[in-house]
Design a protein around this motif. Structure first.
Motif, PDB file in Angstrom:
ATOM      1  N   ILE A  10       0.841  -1.206   0.000  1.00 62.95           N
ATOM      2  CA  ILE A  10       0.000   0.000   0.000  1.00 62.95           C
ATOM      3  C   ILE A  10       0.872   1.251   0.000  1.00 62.95           C
ATOM      4  N   LEU A  11       1.900   1.272   0.829  1.00 55.17           N
ATOM      5  CA  LEU A  11       2.758   2.460   0.929  1.00 55.17           C
ATOM      6  C   LEU A  11       3.592   2.669  -0.329  1.00 55.17           C
ATOM      7  N   ASN A  12       4.053   1.592  -0.947  1.00 54.40           N
ATOM      8  CA  ASN A  12       4.779   1.730  -2.219  1.00 54.40           C
ATOM      9  C   ASN A  12       3.863   2.253  -3.323  1.00 54.40           C
ATOM     10  N   GLU A  13       2.630   1.783  -3.349  1.00 56.08           N
ATOM     11  CA  GLU A  13       1.670   2.265  -4.345  1.00 56.08           C
ATOM     12  C   GLU A  13       1.311   3.733  -4.107  1.00 56.08           C
ATOM     13  N   TRP A  14       1.287   4.136  -2.859  1.00 60.36           N
ATOM     14  CA  TRP A  14       0.920   5.513  -2.502  1.00 60.36           C
ATOM     15  C   TRP A  14       1.882   6.493  -3.165  1.00 60.36           C
ATOM     16  N   PHE A  50      10.633  14.482   7.442  1.00 63.75           N
ATOM     17  CA  PHE A  50      12.005  14.367   7.939  1.00 63.75           C
ATOM     18  C   PHE A  50      12.945  13.895   6.833  1.00 63.75           C
ATOM     19  N   SER A  51      12.505  12.931   6.034  1.00 63.53           N
ATOM     20  CA  SER A  51      13.357  12.365   4.994  1.00 63.53           C
ATOM     21  C   SER A  51      13.467  13.234   3.753  1.00 63.53           C
ATOM     22  N   PHE A  52      12.363  13.854   3.365  1.00 63.83           N
ATOM     23  CA  PHE A  52      12.329  14.541   2.079  1.00 63.83           C
ATOM     24  C   PHE A  52      12.273  16.063   2.185  1.00 63.83           C
ATOM     25  N   GLU A  53      12.149  16.559   3.413  1.00 63.28           N
ATOM     26  CA  GLU A  53      12.062  17.999   3.654  1.00 63.28           C
ATOM     27  C   GLU A  53      10.944  18.651   2.836  1.00 63.28           C
ATOM     28  N   LYS A  54       9.867  17.880   2.654  1.00 61.87           N
ATOM     29  CA  LYS A  54       8.648  18.359   2.001  1.00 61.87           C
ATOM     30  C   LYS A  54       7.480  17.873   2.843  1.00 61.87           C
ATOM     31  N   ILE A  55       6.447  18.703   2.915  1.00 66.63           N
ATOM     32  CA  ILE A  55       5.281  18.339   3.712  1.00 66.63           C
ATOM     33  C   ILE A  55       4.192  17.765   2.806  1.00 66.63           C
ATOM     34  N   ILE A  56       3.709  16.589   3.163  1.00 64.04           N
ATOM     35  CA  ILE A  56       2.568  15.990   2.486  1.00 64.04           C
ATOM     36  C   ILE A  56       1.326  16.561   3.169  1.00 64.04           C
ATOM     37  N   PRO A  57       0.353  17.048   2.411  1.00 65.61           N
ATOM     38  CA  PRO A  57      -0.872  17.571   3.037  1.00 65.61           C
ATOM     39  C   PRO A  57      -1.504  16.535   3.979  1.00 65.61           C
ATOM     40  N   ILE A  58      -1.961  17.007   5.126  1.00 67.38           N
ATOM     41  CA  ILE A  58      -2.470  16.100   6.160  1.00 67.38           C
ATOM     42  C   ILE A  58      -3.666  15.291   5.667  1.00 67.38           C
ATOM     43  N   ASP A  59      -4.467  15.833   4.743  1.00 62.67           N
ATOM     44  CA  ASP A  59      -5.611  15.061   4.248  1.00 62.67           C
ATOM     45  C   ASP A  59      -5.151  13.818   3.479  1.00 62.67           C
ATOM     46  N   GLN A  60      -4.032  13.916   2.761  1.00 57.31           N
ATOM     47  CA  GLN A  60      -3.476  12.744   2.064  1.00 57.31           C
ATOM     48  C   GLN A  60      -2.954  11.723   3.074  1.00 57.31           C
ATOM     49  N   CYS A  61      -2.320  12.229   4.126  1.00 60.51           N
ATOM     50  CA  CYS A  61      -1.798  11.340   5.173  1.00 60.51           C
ATOM     51  C   CYS A  61      -2.939  10.657   5.924  1.00 60.51           C
ATOM     52  N   LEU A  62      -4.024  11.396   6.158  1.00 63.84           N
ATOM     53  CA  LEU A  62      -5.165  10.821   6.863  1.00 63.84           C
ATOM     54  C   LEU A  62      -5.831   9.730   6.025  1.00 63.84           C
ATOM     55  N   LYS A  63      -5.918   9.946   4.737  1.00 66.19           N
ATOM     56  CA  LYS A  63      -6.519   8.947   3.852  1.00 66.19           C
ATOM     57  C   LYS A  63      -5.722   7.648   3.896  1.00 66.19           C
ATOM     58  N   ILE A  64      -4.401   7.746   3.778  1.00 67.79           N
ATOM     59  CA  ILE A  64      -3.569   6.537   3.806  1.00 67.79           C
ATOM     60  C   ILE A  64      -3.566   5.914   5.200  1.00 67.79           C
ATOM     61  N   ALA A  65      -3.609   6.740   6.239  1.00 65.28           N
ATOM     62  CA  ALA A  65      -3.653   6.219   7.613  1.00 65.28           C
ATOM     63  C   ALA A  65      -4.905   5.380   7.831  1.00 65.28           C
ATOM     64  N   LYS A  66      -6.038   5.864   7.344  1.00 66.99           N
ATOM     65  CA  LYS A  66      -7.288   5.111   7.499  1.00 66.99           C
ATOM     66  C   LYS A  66      -7.226   3.789   6.733  1.00 66.99           C
ATOM     67  N   GLU A  67      -6.641   3.823   5.554  1.00 63.69           N
ATOM     68  CA  GLU A  67      -6.504   2.604   4.755  1.00 63.69           C
ATOM     69  C   GLU A  67      -5.618   1.580   5.476  1.00 63.69           C
ATOM     70  N   LEU A  68      -4.517   2.048   6.021  1.00 61.70           N
ATOM     71  CA  LEU A  68      -3.598   1.155   6.730  1.00 61.70           C
ATOM     72  C   LEU A  68      -4.229   0.589   8.002  1.00 61.70           C
ATOM     73  N   LEU A  69      -4.945   1.432   8.732  1.00 64.83           N
ATOM     74  CA  LEU A  69      -5.579   0.956   9.964  1.00 64.83           C
ATOM     75  C   LEU A  69      -6.720  -0.012   9.671  1.00 64.83           C
ATOM     76  N   ALA A  70      -7.373   0.132   8.525  1.00 60.13           N
ATOM     77  CA  ALA A  70      -8.403  -0.825   8.134  1.00 60.13           C
ATOM     78  C   ALA A  70      -7.787  -2.204   7.910  1.00 60.13           C
ATOM     79  N   ILE A  71      -6.619  -2.238   7.297  1.00 58.71           N
ATOM     80  CA  ILE A  71      -5.906  -3.510   7.100  1.00 58.71           C
ATOM     81  C   ILE A  71      -5.518  -4.093   8.458  1.00 58.71           C
ATOM     82  N   LYS A  72      -5.021  -3.254   9.338  1.00 59.58           N
ATOM     83  CA  LYS A  72      -4.645  -3.697  10.683  1.00 59.58           C
ATOM     84  C   LYS A  72      -5.869  -4.263  11.416  1.00 59.58           C
ATOM     85  N   ASP A  73      -6.998  -3.577  11.321  1.00 62.25           N
ATOM     86  CA  ASP A  73      -8.220  -4.039  11.979  1.00 62.25           C
ATOM     87  C   ASP A  73      -8.689  -5.369  11.407  1.00 62.25           C
ATOM     88  N   ASN A  74      -8.609  -5.527  10.095  1.00 59.21           N
ATOM     89  CA  ASN A  74      -9.020  -6.776   9.456  1.00 59.21           C
ATOM     90  C   ASN A  74      -8.145  -7.937   9.926  1.00 59.21           C
TER      91      ASN A  74
END
Length: 87
Positions: free
Chosen positions: A14-18, A58-82
């Motif tokens: 999922i993270l590589n595809e992101w 920290f790694s790229f010295e660029k900020i990813i918008p929090i809405d993009q991070c929240l979307k991926i976080a929810k996707e990852l936590l859904a996998i964890k919950d499953n």
């Protein structure tokens, strides 16, 4: 243990595809490892999104918008919950 390994591999996929910075070659190994650690430490999407944002910043010295991070976080936590439901 095998179930956790499968789940972690799903996280990696999922993270590589992101690919938030469009690197296209999967150059996120360190960030993915740190993100997987963060997934195992929280069940809260907002907290995970903030952690993801700071890991990549920290790694790229660029900020990813929090809405993009929240979307991926929810996707990852859904996998964890499953995964936790199949035990």
């Amino acid at each position: 243990m095998e179930s956790e390994l499968k789940t972690n591999l799903q996280f990696v996929d999922i993270l590589n595809e992101w690919d938030p910075f469009k690197l296209k070659n999967g150059n996120y190994d360190t960030e993915i490892a740190d993100t997987i650690q963060a997934i195992h430490e929280t069940d809260q999407p907002d907290l995970l999104a903030t952690r993801i944002q700071s890991i990549y910043e920290f790694s790229f010295e660029k900020i990813i918008p929090i809405d993009q991070c929240l979307k991926i976080a929810k996707e990852l936590l859904a996998i964890k919950d499953n995964d936790s439901c199949t035990i």
